[in-house]
Scaffold this motif. Structure first.
Motif, PDB file in Angstrom:
ATOM      1  N   GLY A  37     -15.177  14.005 -18.656  1.00  0.00           N
ATOM      2  CA  GLY A  37     -16.523  14.267 -18.898  1.00  0.00           C
ATOM      3  C   GLY A  37     -16.974  15.262 -19.882  1.00  0.00           C
ATOM      4  O   GLY A  37     -16.613  16.378 -19.895  1.00  0.00           O
ATOM      5  N   THR A  38     -17.832  14.759 -20.629  1.00  0.00           N
ATOM      6  CA  THR A  38     -18.645  15.502 -21.556  1.00  0.00           C
ATOM      7  C   THR A  38     -19.885  14.665 -21.656  1.00  0.00           C
ATOM      8  O   THR A  38     -19.819  13.490 -21.632  1.00  0.00           O
ATOM      9  N   ILE A  39     -20.977  15.217 -21.766  1.00  0.00           N
ATOM     10  CA  ILE A  39     -22.276  14.603 -22.007  1.00  0.00           C
ATOM     11  C   ILE A  39     -23.095  14.290 -20.768  1.00  0.00           C
ATOM     12  O   ILE A  39     -23.787  15.182 -20.345  1.00  0.00           O
ATOM     13  N   PRO A  40     -23.057  13.097 -20.149  1.00  0.00           N
ATOM     14  CA  PRO A  40     -24.125  12.832 -19.174  1.00  0.00           C
ATOM     15  C   PRO A  40     -23.873  13.507 -17.844  1.00  0.00           C
ATOM     16  O   PRO A  40     -23.543  12.861 -16.868  1.00  0.00           O
ATOM     17  N   GLU A  41     -24.021  14.805 -17.803  1.00  0.00           N
ATOM     18  CA  GLU A  41     -23.769  15.541 -16.569  1.00  0.00           C
ATOM     19  C   GLU A  41     -25.034  15.706 -15.748  1.00  0.00           C
ATOM     20  O   GLU A  41     -25.013  16.312 -14.696  1.00  0.00           O
ATOM     21  N   GLU A  42     -26.157  15.216 -16.251  1.00  0.00           N
ATOM     22  CA  GLU A  42     -27.414  15.363 -15.536  1.00  0.00           C
ATOM     23  C   GLU A  42     -27.989  13.987 -15.262  1.00  0.00           C
ATOM     24  O   GLU A  42     -27.939  13.116 -16.102  1.00  0.00           O
ATOM     25  N   GLY A  43     -28.564  13.826 -14.081  1.00  0.00           N
ATOM     26  CA  GLY A  43     -29.336  12.624 -13.825  1.00  0.00           C
ATOM     27  C   GLY A  43     -28.494  11.402 -13.577  1.00  0.00           C
ATOM     28  O   GLY A  43     -27.287  11.438 -13.453  1.00  0.00           O
ATOM     29  N   VAL A 433     -29.335  15.528 -26.786  1.00  0.00           N
ATOM     30  CA  VAL A 433     -28.211  15.556 -27.720  1.00  0.00           C
ATOM     31  C   VAL A 433     -28.752  15.579 -29.145  1.00  0.00           C
ATOM     32  O   VAL A 433     -29.855  15.106 -29.418  1.00  0.00           O
ATOM     33  N   GLU A 434     -27.946  16.118 -30.046  1.00  0.00           N
ATOM     34  CA  GLU A 434     -28.302  16.191 -31.449  1.00  0.00           C
ATOM     35  C   GLU A 434     -27.269  15.395 -32.248  1.00  0.00           C
ATOM     36  O   GLU A 434     -26.059  15.617 -32.121  1.00  0.00           O
ATOM     37  N   LEU A 435     -27.743  14.432 -33.039  1.00  0.00           N
ATOM     38  CA  LEU A 435     -26.868  13.679 -33.926  1.00  0.00           C
ATOM     39  C   LEU A 435     -27.026  14.221 -35.345  1.00  0.00           C
ATOM     40  O   LEU A 435     -28.151  14.371 -35.837  1.00  0.00           O
ATOM     41  N   ALA A 436     -25.904  14.500 -35.988  1.00  0.00           N
ATOM     42  CA  ALA A 436     -25.932  15.023 -37.355  1.00  0.00           C
ATOM     43  C   ALA A 436     -24.944  14.228 -38.201  1.00  0.00           C
ATOM     44  O   ALA A 436     -23.950  13.683 -37.700  1.00  0.00           O
ATOM     45  N   ARG A 437     -25.230  14.178 -39.490  1.00  0.00           N
ATOM     46  CA  ARG A 437     -24.350  13.452 -40.401  1.00  0.00           C
ATOM     47  C   ARG A 437     -23.244  14.375 -40.901  1.00  0.00           C
ATOM     48  O   ARG A 437     -23.481  15.541 -41.239  1.00  0.00           O
ATOM     49  N   LYS A 438     -22.014  13.847 -40.923  1.00  0.00           N
ATOM     50  CA  LYS A 438     -20.873  14.564 -41.465  1.00  0.00           C
ATOM     51  C   LYS A 438     -20.122  13.603 -42.368  1.00  0.00           C
ATOM     52  O   LYS A 438     -19.314  12.791 -41.890  1.00  0.00           O
ATOM     53  N   GLY A 439     -20.416  13.638 -43.655  1.00  0.00           N
ATOM     54  CA  GLY A 439     -19.798  12.692 -44.582  1.00  0.00           C
ATOM     55  C   GLY A 439     -20.178  11.276 -44.238  1.00  0.00           C
ATOM     56  O   GLY A 439     -21.361  10.935 -44.157  1.00  0.00           O
ATOM     57  N   ASP A 440     -19.178  10.438 -43.995  1.00  0.00           N
ATOM     58  CA  ASP A 440     -19.421   9.029 -43.682  1.00  0.00           C
ATOM     59  C   ASP A 440     -19.418   8.759 -42.189  1.00  0.00           C
ATOM     60  O   ASP A 440     -19.143   7.627 -41.754  1.00  0.00           O
ATOM     61  N   THR A 441     -19.687   9.773 -41.397  1.00  0.00           N
ATOM     62  CA  THR A 441     -19.754   9.536 -39.961  1.00  0.00           C
ATOM     63  C   THR A 441     -20.808  10.461 -39.354  1.00  0.00           C
ATOM     64  O   THR A 441     -21.560  11.123 -40.061  1.00  0.00           O
ATOM     65  N   LEU A 442     -20.882  10.459 -38.026  1.00  0.00           N
ATOM     66  CA  LEU A 442     -21.826  11.295 -37.297  1.00  0.00           C
ATOM     67  C   LEU A 442     -21.067  12.261 -36.395  1.00  0.00           C
ATOM     68  O   LEU A 442     -19.913  12.003 -36.001  1.00  0.00           O
ATOM     69  N   THR A 443     -21.734  13.333 -36.040  1.00  0.00           N
ATOM     70  CA  THR A 443     -21.285  14.183 -34.941  1.00  0.00           C
ATOM     71  C   THR A 443     -22.365  14.169 -33.865  1.00  0.00           C
ATOM     72  O   THR A 443     -23.543  13.925 -34.149  1.00  0.00           O
ATOM     73  N   ILE A 444     -21.949  14.409 -32.639  1.00  0.00           N
ATOM     74  CA  ILE A 444     -22.900  14.504 -31.534  1.00  0.00           C
ATOM     75  C   ILE A 444     -22.722  15.857 -30.861  1.00  0.00           C
ATOM     76  O   ILE A 444     -21.599  16.303 -30.609  1.00  0.00           O
ATOM     77  N   HIS A 445     -23.855  16.519 -30.605  1.00  0.00           N
ATOM     78  CA  HIS A 445     -23.826  17.848 -29.984  1.00  0.00           C
ATOM     79  C   HIS A 445     -24.668  17.814 -28.715  1.00  0.00           C
ATOM     80  O   HIS A 445     -25.885  17.938 -28.762  1.00  0.00           O
ATOM     81  N   PRO A 446     -24.033  17.600 -27.546  1.00  0.00           N
ATOM     82  CA  PRO A 446     -24.773  17.659 -26.288  1.00  0.00           C
ATOM     83  C   PRO A 446     -25.165  19.097 -25.980  1.00  0.00           C
ATOM     84  O   PRO A 446     -24.402  20.023 -26.270  1.00  0.00           O
ATOM     85  N   ALA A 447     -26.328  19.281 -25.387  1.00  0.00           N
ATOM     86  CA  ALA A 447     -26.803  20.629 -25.054  1.00  0.00           C
ATOM     87  C   ALA A 447     -25.780  21.348 -24.190  1.00  0.00           C
ATOM     88  O   ALA A 447     -25.323  20.825 -23.165  1.00  0.00           O
ATOM     89  N   GLN A 449     -22.685  22.005 -24.860  1.00  0.00           N
ATOM     90  CA  GLN A 449     -21.312  21.548 -25.013  1.00  0.00           C
ATOM     91  C   GLN A 449     -20.893  21.680 -26.474  1.00  0.00           C
ATOM     92  O   GLN A 449     -21.734  21.914 -27.356  1.00  0.00           O
ATOM     93  N   PRO A 450     -19.610  21.496 -26.769  1.00  0.00           N
ATOM     94  CA  PRO A 450     -19.166  21.561 -28.163  1.00  0.00           C
ATOM     95  C   PRO A 450     -19.691  20.377 -28.985  1.00  0.00           C
ATOM     96  O   PRO A 450     -20.245  19.413 -28.441  1.00  0.00           O
TER      97      PRO A 450
END
Length: 593
Positions: A37-43, A433-447, A449-450
């Motif tokens: 687990g990482t991410i949907p820890e709520e609800g 969550v925050e999606l950001a662009r990193k070159g030719d892919t995305l990163t995801i940053h859950p509140a 979490q890393p």
């Protein structure tokens, strides 16, 4: 089943579909926290509709079941698996009246095979069909009936909910129409990688007292591992034997399933290591004691071949066992069509019996076509539920006119998709969550979490490189992008935090909405029910969860997060009389009932 023949797996959250397949039966239900687990820890998780299902593919199949040998079978499996980014391995058999074809194949065909004839796989919810066979034997011996109240099979004093005096019957349990939730409220998940390990009969029974039924039993399909654990426990109690001993004595031994087991592996069997869809190994699941009938069986390919041959009447078995298997195949419910824990799906004018299963590291499928004397077994050492399961391959092996499916391969995402997804999002019932662009892919940053980097495959989905999940992009009719997050069996649509579009959707008046309401039959046994809620249309397909629709034009509505568009049609009198459902490039038409 590409996305759902299934009446599925004992996963701790509703299971979505990611490919084409049978109506979503949503395996297991929901639990807080995510596997690895990482991410949907709520609800809670939301069910993802997938109305373009394998039922549709099967209904259109022409009935082409050519004889198959080992070489032809290996070729078909390679077409589905070779180069798949998951690295999965499959053990596959096609059973015919005169022969059995077998193959063991891996996505990386150059690697040393990690599975073989002695490998025991977790078969997940296919175990439920075996529990049904034990129940059928008890009924045949005069020890009960499908019309018995569930309460009669549980310890005296157990509080079992009813709806306006209408009790839950055993027939409701074996067709997932009991009205019980997916999982018991008092189920403690201390280790998300082994979610059932801490469940006890006491917690299971006490959880019944926490339930208030929302509808009469027998009126709506809602997949419930809670109910299936209760049945497993009840069967063992009624028989007066531990569940594993009962299964070994009444089914495994008579059918010659010499390497099948739950907790006590026989000699000569090698427990297979399960894997997440990112290729990482994962722990085996533990489903304790008399609750294991929900999904705890482990078996080799040959064990499951024997099981399928017995279902088809191709091997000699004791008369009582044969009668029990035949009893489990008899239709019990038509909404959706089910026998005793078997899904009934149309195939070229006939019905086939099928069930998929899945655990944290495995996927499985068993299907058979009595009219043609043909069966199929597919066992995977990788959890593929969120990626669409094994349905496309299973359906193809039952009838070659159904497409075999293709492997998921690493790809480069289009720039417009990357740019369209960048931003802040709220997962339904979950976290920001925050999606950001990193070159030719995305990163995801859950509140809290890393930051995690996402890969991308040629099915158009992103996936975390470090853990098991899927980000499935969807494009609305106005060109905007959104996505559904799939993890731990749950499907969570995302809403962009900064555009407020969803909250600003126009509400329609009651008369306008009423013009579209009704039942639209897309195919026999598969109905799309359209009604209104809170000033918006909503739709619900047979065996699936309801989803809201937003108006996009005259007589047009969409559920953008799921890639679904409904186009209503009117007759000469100006009244709505049919609709077209568009999803994934396919169209289904249904007349209004």
């Amino acid at each position: 089943m590409p996305a759902r023949w299934r009446a599925c797996s004992p996963e701790p959250a509703p299971v979505p579909s990611a490919g084409s397949g049978v109506p979503s039966q949503g395996p297991a239900g929901k639990a807080r926290g995510a596997q690895h687990g990482t991410i949907p820890e709520e609800g809670d998780s939301a069910m993802l509709p997938n109305v373009m299902t394998l039922t549709a593919l099967l209904a259109l199949a022409a009935g082409n079941a050519a004889a198959m040998d080992d070489v032809a079978l290996a070729r078909a499996v390679d077409a589905r698996l070779s180069g798949d980014r998951t690295g999965a391995c499959f053990a596959v058999a096609v059973i015919e009246r005169e022969r059995v074809a077998r193959t063991y194949r891996c996505a990386d065909g150059t690697a040393t095979p990690r599975i073989g004839a002695d490998s025991a796989f977790e078969i997940g919810s296919v175990s439920k069909t075996m529990t049904a066979a034990l129940l059928a034997q008890l009924i045949a011996e005069g020890n009960g009936s499908l019309d018995d109240p569930l309460a009669d099979w549980l310890p005296a004093g157990t509080v079992v909910p009813a709806f306006e005096g209408r009790p839950i019957l055993l027939r409701h349990v074996v067709t997932h129409t009991s009205g019980l939730p997916a999982l018991p409220a008092r189920m403690q998940v201390s280790n998300p990688a082994d979610p059932y390990a801490s469940v006890t009969p006491a917690a299971l029974l006490a959880s019944l007292g926490d339930v208030t039924l929302q509808r009469a039993p027998g009126t709506q399909f809602e997949y419930s591992n809670f109910a299936s654990m209760l049945l497993s426990y009840a069967v063992a109690q009624r028989a007066g034997q531990p569940f594993e001993a009962l299964l070994r004595e009444q089914l495994f031994a008579p059918l010659g399933m010499t390497h099948a087991y739950i907790a006590q592996p026989p000699g000569g069997v090698r427990p297979t290591t399960g894997h997440l869809p990112n290729g990482n190994p994962t722990a085996a699941w533990t489903i304790p004691g008399d609750l294991a009938g929900v999904g705890g069986v482990r078996a080799t390919l040959d064990d499951m071949v024997r099981y399928t041959q017995a279902q088809l009447g191709l091997i000699e078995v004791p008369a009582a066992v044969r009668a029990a298997l035949e009893a489990t195949q008899q239709p019990v419910s038509e909404q959706p069509p089910m026998a005793m824990n078997w899904m009934l799906a149309p195939l070229a004018g006939r019905r086939v019996w099928v069930h998929e299963g899945g655990t944290g590291g495995f996927s499985s499928l068993v299907g058979f076509d009595p009219a043609n004397g043909r069966g199929v077994v597919v066992l995977s050492d990788t959890a593929l539920t969120a990626l669409g399961g094994l349905g496309s391959l299973g359906a193809h092996l039952l009838d070659a006119s159904v497409p075999v499916g293709k492997p998921r391969k690493v790809a480069t995402p289009p720039a417009e998709v990357l740019d369209g997804l960048v931003g802040s999002w709220q997962l339904a019932g979950g976290m920001r969550v925050e999606l950001a662009r990193k070159g030719d892919t995305l990163t995801i940053h859950p509140a809290g979490q890393p930051v995690f980097e996402l890969g991308y495959d040629d099915f158009g989905d992103f996936y975390p490189l470090q853990f098991d999940a899927l980000l499935s992009p969807k494009q609305a009719s106005d060109g905007r992008w959104t996505f559904v997050w799939l993890q731990g069996g749950g499907a969570m649509p995302a809403t962009r935090v900064d555009d407020g579009a969803q909250a600003g959707q126009a509400r329609l008046d009651d008369a306008t909405l009423a013009a579209y309401a009704g039942d639209y039959t897309l195919m026999p046994g598969f109905v799309l029910k359209v009604d209104a809620a809170d000033g918006r249309l909503r739709a619900q397909a047979t065996g699936q969860g309801a989803f809201p629709l937003d108006a996009t034009g005259t007589d047009r509505f969409e559920a953008a997060a799921f890639g679904i568009e409904l186009r209503f049609q009117r007759g000469a009198d100006g009244q709505v009389n049919a609709l077209e459902l568009h999803q994934g490039g396919r169209v289904m038409r249904g007349a209004r009932g």
